[in-house]
Design an enzyme around this catalytic site. Structure first.
Site, short mmCIF file in Angstrom:
data_model
loop_
_atom_site.label_atom_id
_atom_site.label_comp_id
_atom_site.label_asym_id
_atom_site.label_seq_id
_atom_site.Cartn_x
_atom_site.Cartn_y
_atom_site.Cartn_z
N GLN A 1 41.47 29.94 20.09
CA GLN A 1 40.38 30.76 19.54
C GLN A 1 41.00 31.93 18.79
O GLN A 1 41.81 32.68 19.34
CB GLN A 1 39.48 31.29 20.66
CG GLN A 1 38.36 32.21 20.16
CD GLN A 1 37.67 32.97 21.28
OE1 GLN A 1 37.33 34.14 21.13
NE2 GLN A 1 37.46 32.32 22.43
N GLU B 1 39.61 38.34 16.17
CA GLU B 1 40.04 39.51 15.40
C GLU B 1 38.86 40.47 15.32
O GLU B 1 37.93 40.27 14.54
CB GLU B 1 40.48 39.10 13.99
CG GLU B 1 41.74 38.24 13.96
CD GLU B 1 42.99 39.04 14.29
OE1 GLU B 1 42.94 40.28 14.21
OE2 GLU B 1 44.01 38.42 14.64
N LYS C 1 40.22 43.28 27.89
CA LYS C 1 38.85 43.18 28.38
C LYS C 1 38.50 44.47 29.12
O LYS C 1 38.38 44.51 30.34
CB LYS C 1 38.69 41.98 29.32
CG LYS C 1 38.68 40.63 28.63
CD LYS C 1 37.32 40.35 28.02
CE LYS C 1 37.24 38.95 27.45
NZ LYS C 1 35.91 38.65 26.89
N GLY D 1 42.55 38.44 32.97
CA GLY D 1 43.64 38.74 33.87
C GLY D 1 44.39 37.54 34.41
O GLY D 1 45.08 37.63 35.42
N MET E 1 61.69 43.06 60.49
CA MET E 1 60.91 44.14 59.93
C MET E 1 61.54 44.51 58.59
O MET E 1 62.64 45.07 58.56
CB MET E 1 60.90 45.36 60.86
CG MET E 1 60.49 45.04 62.29
SD MET E 1 58.76 44.52 62.44
CE MET E 1 58.94 43.11 63.55
N LYS F 1 42.86 39.34 58.81
CA LYS F 1 42.52 39.77 60.17
C LYS F 1 42.19 41.25 60.17
O LYS F 1 42.95 42.07 59.64
CB LYS F 1 43.69 39.51 61.11
CG LYS F 1 43.42 39.94 62.55
CD LYS F 1 44.69 40.31 63.30
CE LYS F 1 45.27 41.62 62.87
NZ LYS F 1 44.43 42.79 63.32
N CYS G 1 47.84 45.31 65.29
CA CYS G 1 48.94 44.96 64.37
C CYS G 1 49.78 43.83 64.93
O CYS G 1 50.16 42.89 64.21
CB CYS G 1 49.82 46.18 64.12
SG CYS G 1 48.94 47.59 63.39
#
Length: 523
Positions: free
Chosen positions: A42, A45, A142, A176, A286, A362, A444
């Site tokens: 497409q 412009e 956009k 996006g 960790m 969660k 956690c």
């Protein structure tokens, strides 16, 4: 060219602004992308005068005809007629569809931008060949958008089209979309009765260093299954009894495989999380630096994103790790800690949801309500990281079901009673103990537990999550009943002991602990 037999898989929308195109030649970029696999183009412009737009249209049409790829003109029917190309794409504020059809004739391809079900129904009834659905996510090209609808909004429109008998009308989504999120968006937007025919991209091709390679990659991604979608190797457990039968197997799989639990969490709970992982038989690490994830994701484990601390650097590390684990199809557990407490946290939730696939979400009631409300135009103000209990039982069950259905994953809402769903099957668990609410970080470390179980049993994430919750909460009940436990301070070491003992007893074939399970299927 037969307008009923068009391939919309990779739909290139041009942008000749310096910010996107740079100093390159648009014709060269378009030809490279078409060579690589772009299936429709497409010309858009917004600022060029008519003469310049016609001249560019003719140049591009000469290129696309060579590859038997249709060229459409954005908005301008007069330019399409002058160029002699295959059709136009019109927006909601442009020429009416019926007028465009009358001017261009019955063989022209005409597409219409839609962002709501009502707009889609009008366009389908008016005879549109395809719909451009969006905006999925905001982009530099956009910025003046009425609605950011997400993958869920796309899916709602697709299902409405199928329900109304318009499943023959082709569809692409726009906004996006790039190589990192294409597969997730296509997967999560698929409705039960209709899926997308393609994706429309701008920067992903026009700004690509190598448009040919980028187009080839996008086409391959669109035509292949995402790595994070796993096919079940056996019939999935659907009833409470069938899931309970699987629980010992899952517990043993964790002990046998010793899966990696990669925790991105705050310093307050790291030691606790590591000890819980070791007690259930997992291997904890960790690691909050997202760069490490590109190596760790290859070790067969699960990523836990615990949003305890939100800052720009931390968020970028989450996104890097999420991208890494998604790329190899390894699970991700997301704990949106305090999601509704501040504007910053709500923004972080939206960013994370839009940048990757989350296998498990969660959270407590307030956190789950916030995550659900991100794309549903609902706002919930949460007080800190504490849970809330404002919803009725049926509302909680419906909320987790709807969020899981929208995200195509498993959702867990923790509380005095836990609710979890994969969008098709919804359960409640009535195990646990009040001491869990009196110790920092138990929510956690539940995420850590779930991560190990899902890594060990990835082909039935719902059953794995149920098994994790039962192991965790029955251990808490057993610990609280011990004579040496006088309160939350003595509860923690006893809890770790009971997590380990349940694993050991299961390995010995002693399943008495499972008799305490209180699992109920709700739908």
């Amino acid at each position: 060219m037969d307008r009923n037999n068009i391939n919309y898989a990779v739909y290139l929308v041009t942008d000749s602004t310096p910010a996107i195109l740079g100093d390159r030649d648009l014709c060269e970029v378009v030809e490279a992308s078409v060579r690589g696999g772009t299936t429709i183009v497409q010309l858009r412009e917004k600022t060029s005068d008519t003469g310049d737009m016609i001249a560019m249209g003719k140049k591009l049409h000469a290129i696309t005809k060579k590859y038997n790829v249709p060229l459409l003109i954005n908005d301008r029917v007069d330019v399409a007629l002058a160029v002699g190309c295959e059709g136009v794409h019109i927006g909601q504020d442009d020429m009416e569809l019926s007028t465009a059809r009358r001017l261009l004739g019955p063989d022209a391809i005409i597409g219409v931008t839609v962002s709501t079900i009502q707009e889609a129904m009008v366009a389908c009834k008016g005879g549109a060949d395809y719909l451009g659905i969006g905006t999925v996510y905001a982009t530099p090209t956009k910025t003046n958008t009425k609605n950011i609808i997400g993958a869920a909004g796309v899916r709602d429109i697709l299902q409405a089209m199928a329900d109304a008998g318009y499943d023959h009308v082709r569809t692409v989504c726009i906004g996006g979309i790039n190589a990192e999120n294409l597969q997730r968006i296509v997967y999560q937007s698929e409705a039960p009765s209709k899926k997308l025919d393609g994706v429309a991209v701008v920067s992903a091709l026009v700004a690509a260093p190598d448009p040919e390679a980028a187009a080839k990659n996008l086409l391959g991604l669109f035509n292949s299954q995402p790595p994070f979608v796993r096919e079940a190797t056996s019939p999935r457990a659907e009833t409470a009894d069938s899931i309970l039968e699987l629980v010992p197997e899952v517990v043993l799989e964790v002990a046998r495989k010793k899966p990696l639990s990669h925790n991105m969490t705050n310093l307050v709970v790291q030691n606790f999380a590591a000890n819980v992982a070791l007690a259930i038989g997992a291997s904890p690490i960790m690691a909050n630096n997202g760069e490490e994830a590109f190596d760790l994701c290859k070790l067969g484990g699960t990523l836990v994103v615990n949003m305890g601390t939100v800052d720009p650097d931390g968020l970028q590390n989450y996104l890097k790790a999420l991208r890494a684990y998604n790329s190899v199809g390894q699970p991700v557990v997301y704990d949106p800690v305090g999601a509704g407490a501040t504007t910053l946290r709500r923004s972080a939730v939206k960013t994370i949801l839009s940048h990757g696939y989350l296998d498990i979400i969660k959270g407590n009631e307030g956190e789950i309500r916030t995550v659900y409300g991100i794309y549903e135009r609902e706002t919930f103000q949460q007080r800190g990281v504490d849970s809330s209990a404002e919803l009725e039982v049926s509302q909680k069950a419906e909320l987790v079901r709807k969020l899981a259905l929208r995200e195509k994953n498993v959702v867990v809402m923790t509380g005095e009673v836990d609710y979890l769903s994969d969008g098709q099957h919804t359960f409640r668990i009535d195990n646990g103990h009040v001491y869990l609410e009196m110790v920092t970080g138990t929510g956690c470390v539940l995420g850590t537990t779930i991560s190990a179980f899902v890594a060990a049993f990835p082909n039935d994430k719902l059953a794995a999550t149920v098994a994790a919750l039962l192991h965790f909460e029955i251990a808490a009940e057993r610990a609280a009943e011990r004579r040496d436990v006088q309160g939350p301070g003595t509860f923690v070491p006893a809890f770790l002991d009971e997590l380990f003992k349940i694993r050991r007893e299961t390995g010995q074939g002693r399943m008495g602990w499972l008799k305490s399970a209180k699992l109920t299927r709700l739908s």
